[in-house]
Design a protein around this motif. Structure first.
Motif, mmCIF file in Angstrom:
data_model
loop_
_atom_site.group_PDB
_atom_site.id
_atom_site.type_symbol
_atom_site.label_atom_id
_atom_site.label_comp_id
_atom_site.label_asym_id
_atom_site.label_seq_id
_atom_site.Cartn_x
_atom_site.Cartn_y
_atom_site.Cartn_z
ATOM 1 N N LYS A 1 54.611 64.926 24.599
ATOM 2 C CA LYS A 1 55.719 64.838 23.643
ATOM 3 C C LYS A 1 56.857 65.814 23.966
ATOM 4 O O LYS A 1 57.999 65.584 23.600
ATOM 5 C CB LYS A 1 55.224 65.015 22.199
ATOM 6 N N ASP A 2 56.539 66.919 24.638
ATOM 7 C CA ASP A 2 57.634 67.819 25.038
ATOM 8 C C ASP A 2 57.286 68.483 26.374
ATOM 9 O O ASP A 2 56.220 68.218 26.947
ATOM 10 C CB ASP A 2 57.927 68.862 23.951
ATOM 11 N N LEU A 3 58.177 69.346 26.852
ATOM 12 C CA LEU A 3 58.002 69.959 28.164
ATOM 13 C C LEU A 3 56.712 70.783 28.229
ATOM 14 O O LEU A 3 55.931 70.678 29.168
ATOM 15 C CB LEU A 3 59.217 70.840 28.493
ATOM 16 N N ASP A 4 56.494 71.595 27.186
ATOM 17 C CA ASP A 4 55.324 72.464 27.168
ATOM 18 C C ASP A 4 54.030 71.637 27.250
ATOM 19 O O ASP A 4 53.137 71.945 28.041
ATOM 20 C CB ASP A 4 55.342 73.300 25.884
ATOM 21 N N GLU A 5 53.985 70.572 26.446
ATOM 22 C CA GLU A 5 52.785 69.743 26.468
ATOM 23 C C GLU A 5 52.605 69.063 27.826
ATOM 24 O O GLU A 5 51.493 68.874 28.308
ATOM 25 C CB GLU A 5 52.856 68.693 25.355
ATOM 26 N N SER A 6 53.712 68.734 28.475
ATOM 27 C CA SER A 6 53.592 68.077 29.783
ATOM 28 C C SER A 6 53.022 69.039 30.834
ATOM 29 O O SER A 6 52.247 68.649 31.688
ATOM 30 C CB SER A 6 54.930 67.475 30.236
ATOM 31 N N TYR A 7 53.368 70.332 30.722
ATOM 32 C CA TYR A 7 52.764 71.332 31.627
ATOM 33 C C TYR A 7 51.269 71.454 31.345
ATOM 34 O O TYR A 7 50.434 71.432 32.257
ATOM 35 C CB TYR A 7 53.360 72.724 31.392
ATOM 36 N N LEU A 8 50.940 71.645 30.054
ATOM 37 C CA LEU A 8 49.533 71.866 29.677
ATOM 38 C C LEU A 8 48.653 70.695 30.113
ATOM 39 O O LEU A 8 47.559 70.889 30.634
ATOM 40 C CB LEU A 8 49.430 72.053 28.154
ATOM 41 N N ASN A 9 49.170 69.489 29.917
ATOM 42 C CA ASN A 9 48.402 68.292 30.279
ATOM 43 C C ASN A 9 48.243 68.162 31.783
ATOM 44 O O ASN A 9 47.153 67.926 32.291
ATOM 45 C CB ASN A 9 49.125 67.027 29.795
ATOM 46 N N ALA A 10 49.367 68.292 32.487
ATOM 47 C CA ALA A 10 49.341 68.084 33.936
ATOM 48 C C ALA A 10 48.375 69.062 34.588
ATOM 49 O O ALA A 10 47.557 68.687 35.430
ATOM 50 C CB ALA A 10 50.740 68.251 34.525
ATOM 51 N N ARG A 11 48.450 70.324 34.183
ATOM 52 C CA ARG A 11 47.637 71.361 34.819
ATOM 53 C C ARG A 11 46.201 71.350 34.287
ATOM 54 O O ARG A 11 45.246 71.523 35.050
ATOM 55 C CB ARG A 11 48.293 72.727 34.610
ATOM 56 N N GLY A 12 46.060 71.138 32.985
ATOM 57 C CA GLY A 12 44.722 71.120 32.374
ATOM 58 C C GLY A 12 43.873 69.971 32.896
ATOM 59 O O GLY A 12 42.684 70.131 33.157
ATOM 60 N N LYS A 13 44.496 68.795 33.046
ATOM 61 C CA LYS A 13 43.731 67.623 33.493
ATOM 62 C C LYS A 13 43.745 67.461 35.003
ATOM 63 O O LYS A 13 42.827 66.881 35.577
ATOM 64 C CB LYS A 13 44.286 66.355 32.834
#
Lengths: 97, 479
Positions: B338-350
């Motif tokens: 939904k936002d930039l921060d979540e896109s970082y967390l998702n990309a790196r976490g998964k």
């Protein structure tokens, strides 16, 4: 020395922008503490008269002439892995409200 | 083990140049060997058949038109999957880079191609080179050619297994804490980590930048030397590169052993080393002494701290180098964030595997405010202490020797559930990376299960020629 709590693990993950599952937090809580305990054997070493080593080559100030070099990589080739783009620009989500 | 025995690289290239074989025939042979071995060993992560066939055709055309394709004319090779190679995806065996098509190629690969060599495939590895067994690959473990229930070592396990199986005459790998030498030891091949900076790292996926080195894995020391000769030297795309020796690294002959001063590292022959490994090392020491070498025990007390030092410095550099995988410019991403921060967390976490996340968090911790001095700075200072010990040792002896690893190849799954146990597999190899000195693994025997044992030889910085020359002499002692 430092012992990490589960909250500390979550904080580190947050700083490093890593989303972790609850199961991962538990695993890392155990593993990171074991690794830190191992590396803490350095604490007993007297290194007061030594300087830190930042690099091992001894090279100093590697510079080149300040001019553009064309390596022959077309911009569109360099952008071919970008998930979201517009023309030849990388598109990211909004950063400031 | 079903392995194919190639001629020496010099002989293969000569045969291509004098038209008794062709690059196309060699590439087809290598591709067939890979295809046959893949189901059993999983040494390869990607076959570059189209690109390799096209390149072979070019080499053959050069020969046809009486031009010299170079010292490695038509010689097939395999690159670890953390080298950017055109013609297919490069993913460092990690899911986060699945589908990444490199827009340019590693300087080392360019140098090999310019000398006539042909990259036929990418080798399996621990994802991002984090590991000592290839079990951290997101694409399945590689099996040891001597015993498929065992690991090939790591992180360049696919490269080492490929050379042991004879899938190509040589492979290239990276060594940050032993990742060329330890799998070479486990698979019974020669693995060389040159002096830090001798081979350009441009276009190689970075792990620990003050430690990373590139080197060859081959079936003989002279083959490894020839490959090093082609890759070594300054590169304007890598400011940390140093000049190659003015004499180069080919045409090296075995060192006459009489009077050569060799130190056996005391701390590397402790009670934690397998008795079969100790026996093989001691037998080599006896042969060296009988040949007139002056061998003595030498103590480097800080080598005991090298692993702890490494597992602070390496993760610190990993956390910094892996910061670039954010899903914005390339690599795994979640389209629905939904936002930039979540896109970082998702990309790196998964996208990142377990070990990458583990190292990123350790690195983040040791570099964080309040802990930096106690961990990172302390490790950098202990590193100085270790380097000083190496320098004093090299005033007394010309070479240091010891085992490559405390054990031979271990069972798949034996260490994978305990990261610290896996880290201990690097205990004898990390010191050379911390000190930036060249080090090589040479096969010197086998244990009671017929698993290969490697001898580690280290020389002073930029003494790569000397190192290869002694390695050749030790190789000959075993014949």
């Amino acid at each position: 020395m430092a012992r990490l709590s589960k909250d500390d693990v979550l904080k580190l993950a947050r700083l490093a922008r890593l989303e972790l599952s609850e199961e991962e937090v538990s695993e890392y809580f155990t593993e990171l503490n074991a690794i830190l305990e191992y590396v803490e054997q350095l604490q007993g070493e007297d290194t007061s008269d030594l300087k830190p080593t930042n690099q091992v080559t001894g090279l100093i100030n590697v510079t080149r002439e300040d001019k553009t070099i064309d390596y022959g990589y077309p911009v569109l080739d360099l952008l071919k892995n970008v998930p979201f783009k517009e023309q030849d620009q990388i598109k990211v989500r909004r950063m400031v409200g | 083990m079903d392995s194919f025995a190639w001629d020496s690289i010099n002989d293969i290239a000569a045969a291509v140049r004098n038209r008794s074989t062709s690059a196309t025939k060699l590439v087809e042979l290598s591709l067939n060997l890979i295809k046959d071995a893949q189901p059993k060993y999983n040494a390869i992560i990607l076959v570059l058949d189209e690109a390799a066939r096209a390149r072979a055709k070019q080499i053959d055309e050069l020969v046809e038109s009486n031009q010299d394709p170079g010292p490695l004319a038509g010689v097939p090779f395999i690159a670890k999957d953390n080298f950017l190679v055109l013609g297919g995806e490069t993913k460092a065996a990690s899911k986060i880079l699945e589908g990444f098509m490199p827009p340019y190629q590693a300087s080392a690969v360019n140098a090999l191609e310019a000398a006539g060599a042909i990259c036929v495939a990418k080798a399996n590895m621990d994802a991002f080179a984090h590991g000592a067994s290839t079990e951290n690959s997101d694409y399945g473990v590689t099996k040891n050619p001597y015993d498929t229930s065992r690991v090939p070592g790591g992180s360049s396990g696919g490269s080492a297994a490929a050379v042991a199986l004879g899938l190509a005459p040589f492979a290239i790998g990276t060594d940050t804490g032993g990742s060329i030498r330890q799998p070479a030891s486990f698979c019974g091949v020669v693995g060389l980590k040159p002096t830090y900076g001798l081979v350009s790292r441009s276009g190689v996926i970075a792990m620990g930048s003050s430690l990373d080195c590139i080197g060859p894995l081959a079936s003989s020391v002279s083959d490894a030397a020839l490959v090093l000769d082609v890759m070594a030297g300054k590169d304007k795309l890598d400011a940390t590169t140093i000049d190659k020796d003015e004499l180069g690294y080919k045409d090296i002959s075995a060192k006459p052993l009489k009077g050569v001063k060799i130190g056996v590292i005391d701390e590397y022959l402790s009670e934690h080393v397998d008795s079969d490994v100790t026996r093989a090392i001691n037998q080599t020491i006896d042969k060296l002494t009988q040949s007139g070498a002056e061998v003595k025990r030498i103590s480097l007390p800080s080598t005991k701290l090298a692993l702890a030092c490494y597992y602070i410095i390496c993760p610190a550099e990993v956390s910094s180098n892996l910061g670039r995988y954010d899903g914005q410019r390339y690599g795994f991403h979640e389209p629905d964030a939904k936002d930039l921060d979540e896109s970082y967390l998702n990309a790196r976490g998964k996208g990142f595997g377990k070990e990458a996340k583990r190292r990123i968090m350790i690195g983040t911790f040791v570099l964080s405010s309040g802990y930096y001095d106690a961990y990172y700075k302390k490790a950098m200072t202990v590193r100085t202490k270790l380097i000083n010990e190496f320098e004093s040792a090299y005033k007394e002896v010309d070479f240091l020797i010891g085992p490559v690893a405390p054990t031979t190849a271990f069972k798949i799954g034996e260490k994978s559930s305990d990261p610290l146990q896996m880290y201990l597999a690097d205990v004898m190899t990390v010191a050379a990376n911390l000190a930036g000195v060249p080090s090589i693994s040479v096969p010197v025997g086998a244990d009671s299960n017929n698993l290969p044992i490697g001898l580690q030889i280290m020389a002073g910085q930029r003494k790569d020629r000397d190192l290869l020359s002694l390695a050749m002499a030790i190789e000959e002692l075993g014949k």
